[in-house]
Design a protein around this motif. Structure first.
Motif, short mmCIF file in Angstrom:
data_model
loop_
_atom_site.label_atom_id
_atom_site.label_comp_id
_atom_site.label_asym_id
_atom_site.label_seq_id
_atom_site.Cartn_x
_atom_site.Cartn_y
_atom_site.Cartn_z
N UNK A 157 -36.77 38.93 -49.80
CA UNK A 157 -36.08 37.75 -50.33
C UNK A 157 -35.50 36.85 -49.24
N UNK A 158 -35.44 37.35 -48.01
CA UNK A 158 -34.88 36.56 -46.91
C UNK A 158 -35.97 36.03 -45.98
N UNK A 159 -37.24 36.15 -46.37
CA UNK A 159 -38.34 35.81 -45.47
C UNK A 159 -38.23 34.39 -44.92
N UNK A 160 -37.88 33.44 -45.77
CA UNK A 160 -37.83 32.04 -45.32
C UNK A 160 -36.64 31.76 -44.40
N UNK A 161 -35.70 32.67 -44.35
CA UNK A 161 -34.49 32.47 -43.55
C UNK A 161 -34.55 33.16 -42.19
N UNK A 162 -35.49 34.04 -42.00
CA UNK A 162 -35.49 34.88 -40.80
C UNK A 162 -35.93 34.08 -39.57
N UNK A 163 -35.24 34.34 -38.46
CA UNK A 163 -35.57 33.71 -37.18
C UNK A 163 -35.59 34.80 -36.11
N UNK A 164 -36.23 34.56 -34.97
CA UNK A 164 -36.30 35.58 -33.92
C UNK A 164 -34.95 36.08 -33.43
N UNK A 165 -33.92 35.27 -33.52
CA UNK A 165 -32.62 35.68 -33.01
C UNK A 165 -31.74 36.40 -34.00
#
Length: 375
Positions: free
Chosen positions: A19-27
């Motif tokens: 559910x958080x896929x669109x929010x994830x960033x490398x940091x």
């Protein structure tokens, strides 16, 4: 520290909807949620017509075994796709082996901050479900103290780990130093509370409340802590102490107040026939945490939390009753088909959310025994 034995068989995990896929960033932090507490082995009897009577033998029509205690919350979070880290002590016995394997290999929960205690037996809870309620008997001993640099010692630099959120149960008069550490490091703290054995019901005794993003008591707890005469009024009082006050009201649903904006949300419960209510509150919190981290509107978070809890009470046990996204999607498919044309639903947000949710087999459920020998 003992060596964890390899189980005879394991159920392969399925790739889960994120559910958080669109929010994830490398940091981002490695973990979405960190939690710590006691893992119990739960043995659940259901299908009892009434409470056991002294001097008689009662036969239950159903029985299940599953990890319990803090495992309820950890499993619910993991099944909703959140990267979950759990720090707990495990007994050096067959119950401990079973719980450790069920959580790590069955549910994909990270246990690198957990430890096994040689010679310490796993705590056990026997739960009897009847007449829509449950009665529990527990036995266990507190895990021995650990050295300063390991496990869930709040002074250890790696613990609590960096995480988007932490979940805890507040205990009156028993401060948990790791909560302040986690909040200082940027984690959002979501907390519920248990029955106040002191009988004082003093909000000041909940030392960590000021570190919390959200506080989620049930109606009785909320009214006792605030002196309010109804759950909704209690939620407004609590919103003066914590940014998000959420009060669960059983069959009446849940009510939430955002103290920062004044926004409120009131979502009715879904009518279901409950098989076992063990862990329903934990599943509710897990659903609310998921929606909060995903940035959903307050009403959607509340509706989703209530939905996940309603699905959980239709299965055995606390941890293994938690629903998967596939079950949530199946429920919504049926509910949408049955809804009269032109009517609104508080769950309409699921249409967009579930677009990327692939079909998957149902998750593992509680079974009468700890496992069968393979071969």
């Amino acid at each position: 520290m003992s060596t964890r034995k390899t189980p005879s068989s394991r159920t392969p995990r399925q790739r889960r909807f994120d559910p958080l896929a669109r929010l994830r960033t490398p940091g981002d932090p490695r973990w979405d949620v960190y939690l710590t507490g006691t893992v119990f082995l739960d043995i659940i009897f259901t299908g009892l017509d009434s409470a056991p009577v002294r001097g008689t033998e009662s036969w239950a029509r159903g029985m299940g075994s599953s990890p319990g205690g803090i495992a309820n919350m950890a499993t619910a979070l993991a099944r909703l796709g959140l990267h979950t880290s759990l720090a707990a002590a495990f007994g050096d016995d067959m119950y401990g082996d079973y719980c450790h394997d069920a959580l790590e290999h069955g549910e994909g929960i990270d246990l690198s901050l957990s430890h096994t205690v040689p010679g310490w037996h796993s705590p056990v809870t026997v739960s009897m479900a009847y007449e829509g309620e449950r009665t529990m008997i527990s036995h266990g001993h507190e895990a021995p103290a650990k050295e300063a640099a390991a496990g869930y010692d709040p002074e250890a630099p790696e613990c609590p780990p960096a995480a988007r959120a932490c979940v805890s149960s507040l205990v009156p008069g028993r401060p948990q130093e790791w909560i302040a550490t986690a909040a200082r490091r940027g984690s959002l703290i979501f907390a519920d509370v248990g029955w106040d054995e002191t009988g004082r019901w003093d909000l000041k005794a909940l030392a960590e409340l000021g570190d919390c993003e959200a506080f989620l008591p049930n109606a009785v707890e909320a009214m006792r802590y605030t002196g309010a005469d109804c759950p909704r009024s209690a939620a407004h009082v609590l919103s003066e102490y914590v940014p998000l006050a959420v009060v669960t009201m059983g069959p009446e649903g849940a009510y939430a107040v955002d103290g920062r904006t004044g926004e409120t949300a009131d979502v009715p419960a879904i009518a279901v026939e409950a098989l076992d209510t063990t862990g329903a509150g934990d599943v509710f919190v897990a659903g609310f945490v998921t929606g909060s981290l995903a940035g959903w509107p307050l009403a959607d978070r509340l509706a989703f939390a209530g939905l996940t809890a309603s699905l959980s009470v239709q299965e055995f046990g606390g941890s293994l009753s938690a629903p998967s996204w596939a079950e949530i999607a199946e429920w919504w498919h049926r509910a949408r088909a049955a809804r009269p044309a032109g009517t609104d639903s508080p769950y309409a947000f699921l249409d967009t959310l579930l677009t990327g949710c692939d079909p998957a087999p149902p998750p593992r459920r509680a079974v009468p025994t700890l496992g069968f020998r393979s071969g």
